[in-house]
Design an enzyme around this catalytic site. Sequence first.
Site, mmCIF file in Angstrom:
data_model
loop_
_atom_site.group_PDB
_atom_site.id
_atom_site.type_symbol
_atom_site.label_atom_id
_atom_site.label_comp_id
_atom_site.label_asym_id
_atom_site.label_seq_id
_atom_site.Cartn_x
_atom_site.Cartn_y
_atom_site.Cartn_z
ATOM 1 N N GLY A 202 0.831 -1.216 0.000
ATOM 2 C CA GLY A 202 0.000 0.000 0.000
ATOM 3 C C GLY A 202 0.853 1.249 0.000
ATOM 4 N NE ARG B 154 -4.122 5.474 -3.881
ATOM 5 C CZ ARG B 154 -5.257 5.047 -3.329
ATOM 6 N NH1 ARG B 154 -5.967 5.844 -2.571
ATOM 7 N NH2 ARG B 154 -5.690 3.818 -3.537
ATOM 8 C CG ASP C 267 -5.325 -8.132 -5.803
ATOM 9 O OD1 ASP C 267 -5.387 -7.817 -4.591
ATOM 10 O OD2 ASP C 267 -6.321 -8.486 -6.464
ATOM 11 C CG ASN D 122 0.037 0.876 4.800
ATOM 12 O OD1 ASN D 122 -0.448 1.540 5.717
ATOM 13 N ND2 ASN D 122 -0.116 1.223 3.516
ATOM 14 C CB SER E 121 -7.929 0.588 12.126
ATOM 15 O OG SER E 121 -8.866 1.584 12.472
ATOM 16 C CE1 TYR F 20 -10.000 -0.594 7.238
ATOM 17 C CE2 TYR F 20 -10.820 0.432 9.245
ATOM 18 C CZ TYR F 20 -9.857 0.327 8.265
ATOM 19 O OH TYR F 20 -8.745 1.145 8.308
ATOM 20 C CB ALA G 145 -10.148 -7.017 8.429
ATOM 21 C CB ILE H 201 -4.476 9.032 9.297
ATOM 22 C CG1 ILE H 201 -4.186 8.208 10.576
ATOM 23 C CG2 ILE H 201 -3.205 9.638 8.730
ATOM 24 C CD1 ILE H 201 -3.582 8.941 11.736
HETATM 25 P P1 NAP Z 1 -5.218 4.821 1.070
HETATM 26 O O1 NAP Z 1 -4.764 6.238 1.022
HETATM 27 O O2 NAP Z 1 -6.570 4.483 0.572
HETATM 28 O O3 NAP Z 1 -4.112 3.915 0.297
HETATM 29 C C1 NAP Z 1 -4.277 2.536 0.267
HETATM 30 C C2 NAP Z 1 -3.082 1.871 -0.384
HETATM 31 O O4 NAP Z 1 -3.316 0.463 -0.351
HETATM 32 C C3 NAP Z 1 -2.922 2.264 -1.857
HETATM 33 O O5 NAP Z 1 -1.564 2.403 -2.188
HETATM 34 C C4 NAP Z 1 -3.522 1.079 -2.601
HETATM 35 O O6 NAP Z 1 -2.947 0.808 -3.871
HETATM 36 C C5 NAP Z 1 -3.189 -0.063 -1.665
HETATM 37 N N1 NAP Z 1 -4.097 -1.196 -1.867
HETATM 38 C C6 NAP Z 1 -5.438 -1.253 -1.671
HETATM 39 N N2 NAP Z 1 -5.896 -2.455 -2.037
HETATM 40 C C7 NAP Z 1 -4.832 -3.158 -2.493
HETATM 41 C C8 NAP Z 1 -4.674 -4.460 -3.049
HETATM 42 N N3 NAP Z 1 -5.703 -5.318 -3.188
HETATM 43 N N4 NAP Z 1 -3.429 -4.839 -3.422
HETATM 44 C C9 NAP Z 1 -2.378 -4.005 -3.299
HETATM 45 N N5 NAP Z 1 -2.465 -2.776 -2.774
HETATM 46 C C10 NAP Z 1 -3.686 -2.362 -2.395
HETATM 47 O O7 NAP Z 1 -5.167 4.230 2.559
HETATM 48 P P2 NAP Z 1 -4.517 4.845 3.899
HETATM 49 O O8 NAP Z 1 -5.499 5.745 4.510
HETATM 50 O O9 NAP Z 1 -3.139 5.299 3.634
HETATM 51 O O10 NAP Z 1 -4.486 3.523 4.808
HETATM 52 C C11 NAP Z 1 -3.332 2.693 4.899
HETATM 53 C C12 NAP Z 1 -3.581 1.653 5.977
HETATM 54 O O11 NAP Z 1 -3.862 2.302 7.214
HETATM 55 C C13 NAP Z 1 -4.784 0.755 5.694
HETATM 56 O O12 NAP Z 1 -4.522 -0.551 6.135
HETATM 57 C C14 NAP Z 1 -5.878 1.368 6.527
HETATM 58 O O13 NAP Z 1 -6.868 0.438 6.870
HETATM 59 C C15 NAP Z 1 -5.081 1.842 7.735
HETATM 60 N N6 NAP Z 1 -5.736 2.916 8.478
HETATM 61 C C16 NAP Z 1 -6.018 4.116 7.895
HETATM 62 C C17 NAP Z 1 -6.644 5.103 8.656
HETATM 63 C C18 NAP Z 1 -6.979 6.457 8.087
HETATM 64 O O14 NAP Z 1 -7.639 7.237 8.794
HETATM 65 N N7 NAP Z 1 -6.570 6.803 6.897
HETATM 66 C C19 NAP Z 1 -6.974 4.851 9.980
HETATM 67 C C20 NAP Z 1 -6.680 3.619 10.536
HETATM 68 C C21 NAP Z 1 -6.049 2.662 9.775
HETATM 69 P P3 NAP Z 1 -3.135 1.816 -5.129
HETATM 70 O O15 NAP Z 1 -2.326 3.043 -4.787
HETATM 71 O O16 NAP Z 1 -2.590 1.060 -6.273
HETATM 72 O O17 NAP Z 1 -4.600 2.081 -5.215
#
Ligand code: NAP
Length: 248
Positions: A14, A17, A64, A91, A143, A156, A159, A189
Amino acid sequence: MDLTFQERTALVTGAGRGIGKAIAETLAESGVNVICVSKSEASCGAVAEGIRERGGRASARAVDVSDGKAVAEASAELLAEHETIDILVNNAGITRDGLMLRMSDEAWHEVLNTNLSSCFYWIKGVVRPMTRKRWGRVVNISSVVGLMGNAGQLNYSAAKAGIFGLTKSLAKELASRSVTCNAVAPGFINTDMTSALDEDVSKEIASRVPLKRLGEARDVAKMTAYLCSEEAGYITGQVFTVDGGLVM
Ligand code: NAP
């Protein structure tokens, strides 16, 4: 404190982004060679290129993570290309929200596979050489909703709670080989994942956070990088919240 890394290679999923991108960049700034994985070639490729342009070491690979066969193949190829992978940061994650009565089986499985099974697939794929080398770091990004639950996020939060059990069990299995395994549980975040929330919801969430704001991807990245460093060798099986005080 400057973190120490002795010629380490990390794989960050991940990394295209948000939080994963910040983790990849933070590790690279400390001299780690980073393999950036995301679903699309374009996003992980751009992050790796940015790191290289700033003088760091990085490569990219589109995989994937919800596909066990694809992860097994990529793991074997990446281990052949890079002498070893010392650090694994699981991640990658998605949300498919909805109330339980309306949640489809597809939304359940997609979220479980992408957020939880993916951790198992990568661990199986890349951890064995760490055990031989008697050094390794696994950090799984969970999370706070895995701790607290959240209406509309049955899939979610299940998981993310599953990640805690996986993390603690792996920590127990690998401790004798000096491979540590920890989980980081971010709160809310600022990333693409939360930008889907409308402004009122975002303000309401911030008002519930004791530090009165959403966190930044770098806040999570710094904690993660620390857990990956040489300095964190006596920390394993733990969950660290990075949430502005939401869970206490
Ligand atoms: P995000 O901005 O939506 O980015 C998600 C990343 O995961 C992207 O690079 C995406 O790839 C990749 N991804 C998604 N599905 C995938 C798949 N099947 N195979 C390979 N890569 C995949 O997410 P984020 O907010 O940075 O979150 C990152 C982690 O932190 C996640 O596990 C999320 O659950 C956790 N988290 C986030 C928050 C929050 O508030 N943002 C809070 C708690 C936990 P592409 O770039 O190719 O689309």
